[in-house]
Motif scaffolding. Sequence first.
Motif, short mmCIF file in Angstrom:
data_model
loop_
_atom_site.label_atom_id
_atom_site.label_comp_id
_atom_site.label_asym_id
_atom_site.label_seq_id
_atom_site.Cartn_x
_atom_site.Cartn_y
_atom_site.Cartn_z
N ARG A 6 17.69 -37.14 -0.68
CA ARG A 6 18.89 -36.09 -2.30
C ARG A 6 19.72 -35.44 -1.23
N CYS A 7 20.14 -35.23 -2.49
CA CYS A 7 21.45 -34.38 -1.34
C CYS A 7 21.73 -33.87 -2.49
N TYR A 27 25.52 -43.31 -8.52
CA TYR A 27 23.99 -43.48 -8.54
C TYR A 27 23.36 -44.33 -9.66
N ALA A 28 23.53 -43.73 -10.58
CA ALA A 28 23.46 -44.63 -12.23
C ALA A 28 23.98 -45.55 -11.77
N ALA A 29 26.11 -45.90 -11.95
CA ALA A 29 26.44 -46.97 -11.10
C ALA A 29 26.30 -47.82 -10.35
N LEU A 30 25.11 -47.59 -9.32
CA LEU A 30 24.90 -48.71 -8.47
C LEU A 30 23.66 -49.08 -8.61
N GLY A 31 22.66 -47.54 -9.32
CA GLY A 31 21.70 -48.02 -8.98
C GLY A 31 20.75 -47.13 -8.37
N ILE A 32 20.97 -46.42 -7.42
CA ILE A 32 20.35 -45.94 -6.67
C ILE A 32 19.31 -44.48 -6.84
N ALA A 33 18.16 -44.92 -6.30
CA ALA A 33 17.23 -43.58 -6.82
C ALA A 33 17.86 -42.31 -6.00
N ALA A 34 18.19 -41.77 -5.96
CA ALA A 34 18.05 -40.39 -5.11
C ALA A 34 18.81 -38.85 -6.20
N SER A 35 18.44 -37.86 -5.37
CA SER A 35 18.71 -37.36 -6.71
C SER A 35 20.30 -36.05 -5.98
N TYR A 36 20.80 -35.24 -6.83
CA TYR A 36 22.10 -33.87 -6.35
C TYR A 36 21.82 -33.52 -7.15
N ASP A 37 21.75 -32.32 -6.72
CA ASP A 37 21.62 -30.97 -7.40
C ASP A 37 23.15 -29.74 -6.27
N ALA A 38 23.28 -28.79 -7.01
CA ALA A 38 23.92 -27.86 -6.70
C ALA A 38 23.19 -26.58 -6.12
N VAL A 39 23.18 -25.96 -5.27
CA VAL A 39 22.31 -24.96 -4.53
C VAL A 39 23.08 -23.94 -4.29
N ARG A 40 22.84 -23.33 -4.59
CA ARG A 40 23.30 -21.40 -3.75
C ARG A 40 22.86 -20.88 -2.35
N VAL A 41 23.75 -21.37 -1.65
CA VAL A 41 23.95 -20.55 -0.40
C VAL A 41 24.66 -20.05 0.13
N PRO A 42 24.20 -18.43 -0.25
CA PRO A 42 25.67 -17.41 0.53
C PRO A 42 25.26 -17.83 1.94
N ALA A 43 27.25 -16.82 1.74
CA ALA A 43 27.36 -16.94 3.59
C ALA A 43 26.18 -16.51 4.75
N GLY A 59 22.00 -35.58 2.35
CA GLY A 59 23.57 -34.84 3.06
C GLY A 59 24.08 -33.69 1.97
N LEU A 60 24.95 -33.24 2.47
CA LEU A 60 24.89 -32.25 2.09
C LEU A 60 26.62 -31.75 1.49
N SER A 61 27.18 -31.33 0.10
CA SER A 61 28.21 -31.35 0.46
C SER A 61 28.73 -29.93 0.52
N VAL A 62 29.91 -29.17 1.10
CA VAL A 62 29.41 -27.95 1.62
C VAL A 62 31.15 -27.29 1.40
N THR A 63 30.73 -26.35 0.22
CA THR A 63 32.31 -25.51 -0.58
C THR A 63 32.13 -23.99 -0.10
N ALA A 64 33.03 -23.42 -0.79
CA ALA A 64 33.18 -21.74 -0.03
C ALA A 64 32.00 -21.31 0.08
N PRO A 65 31.16 -20.03 1.16
CA PRO A 65 32.28 -20.10 2.07
C PRO A 65 31.30 -20.13 3.00
N LEU A 66 30.93 -21.73 3.33
CA LEU A 66 30.67 -21.73 4.18
C LEU A 66 30.77 -23.14 5.53
N LYS A 67 32.04 -23.56 4.76
CA LYS A 67 32.97 -24.87 5.78
C LYS A 67 32.15 -24.83 7.45
N ARG A 68 33.21 -23.49 7.56
CA ARG A 68 32.72 -22.79 9.10
C ARG A 68 31.46 -22.97 9.94
#
Length: 272
Positions: A6-7, A27-43, A59-68
Motif C-alpha cells: 500500500r502507498c 502498477y498496471a503497466a508492470l503487473g504489480i499488486a499494489a494500491s495507491y490512494d490520496a489521504v487528507r492529513v492536516p498539518a 511508501g508515502l508521497s508527501v505534499t504541502a503542508p507536510l514536507k518539513r
Amino acid sequence: MADPIRCAVVGDPVAHSLSPTLHRAGYAALGIAASYDAVRVPAGELAGFVAGLGPQWRGLSVTAPLKREALALADEVSDIARLAGGANTLVRTAAGWSADNTDVPGAAAALRERYPGAATTATILGGGATAASVGLALADLGIGRITVAARNPDNAADAVAAIRRHPAGPEVEVLPLAAVDGRGGVVVSTIPAAAQTPDLVARSLPAEVVFEVTYNEWPTPLVAAATAGGVPVVSGLDLLVHQAVLQFARFTGHDGPLDAMRSAGETAQAAR
C-alpha cells in the motif's frame, strides 16, 4: 500470497492530486499488486498517521503542508532532502522510515527534457518549499545566478538559505514580487494562478523558458502569455511525472514506466 503493498499521497488539500493516477498506471503497466490512494492529513498530524500504518504500507508521497514534518519524523534522511529542508517521499525500510526528496531531481529531469538550452540565470516566483527544490535543481543544472521573488521576501528565507547551501554555491538574490523585471533566462512560477496578475506576467517575460510548477490550474496566465510569445514551457505535470517515476522505484524496487505514467496523467488532466 502476500498482501498487496500500500502507498498513498498525503497532504491537505490532496483530493486534486494526480499522483494516484500516475502510480496506479505504473502498477498496471508492470503487473504489480499494489494500491495507491490520496489521504487528507492536516498539518501537525503526519507523525500520528504514520505511526498507525500497518506493515503492508511501503511508501508515502508527501505534499504541502507536510514536507518539513516528513523530514522530522524520519529515521533516515537523504542528503538532498536535508539540503532542501523538506521531504516529499517517505519509504519504509528495515530501520523505520527513510525521507527523500524526488522533487529536486524530478525538476531537473523535467527541465532537461523540454529545454535543451544552457541558461545561466533564473527567476523563481514564490519562496516556499517548492521554490527551494526547484532552485536546487537549477543549481544542479549549472545555473549560477538565481533570483527568488516573493510577496514577502522575509518568508522566503528558508528557500533562499537552502539554495545557497548547494555545493555549487549559486549567487542568490531575493526580491519582492513587485520588483520582478523580466531578466530572461529561466522563469519558474511556484505561485497560484490567481497571483499571476497581468502586470506580474508582463514583467516576468521575455524568458528563454517558463517552468510552471502547477498542473491543477492550466493554462495559467504566465503559461498563456509564454505560449503566445513562442516561449517553451515546462509544466507541472512534467515535474509531477518525473518525480513520481523516482518515487515509484523507491516504493516498488522497479523502474517507473515513464511513458505509461505520463500518458495516464495527460489523459486525466485533459478530462478536468
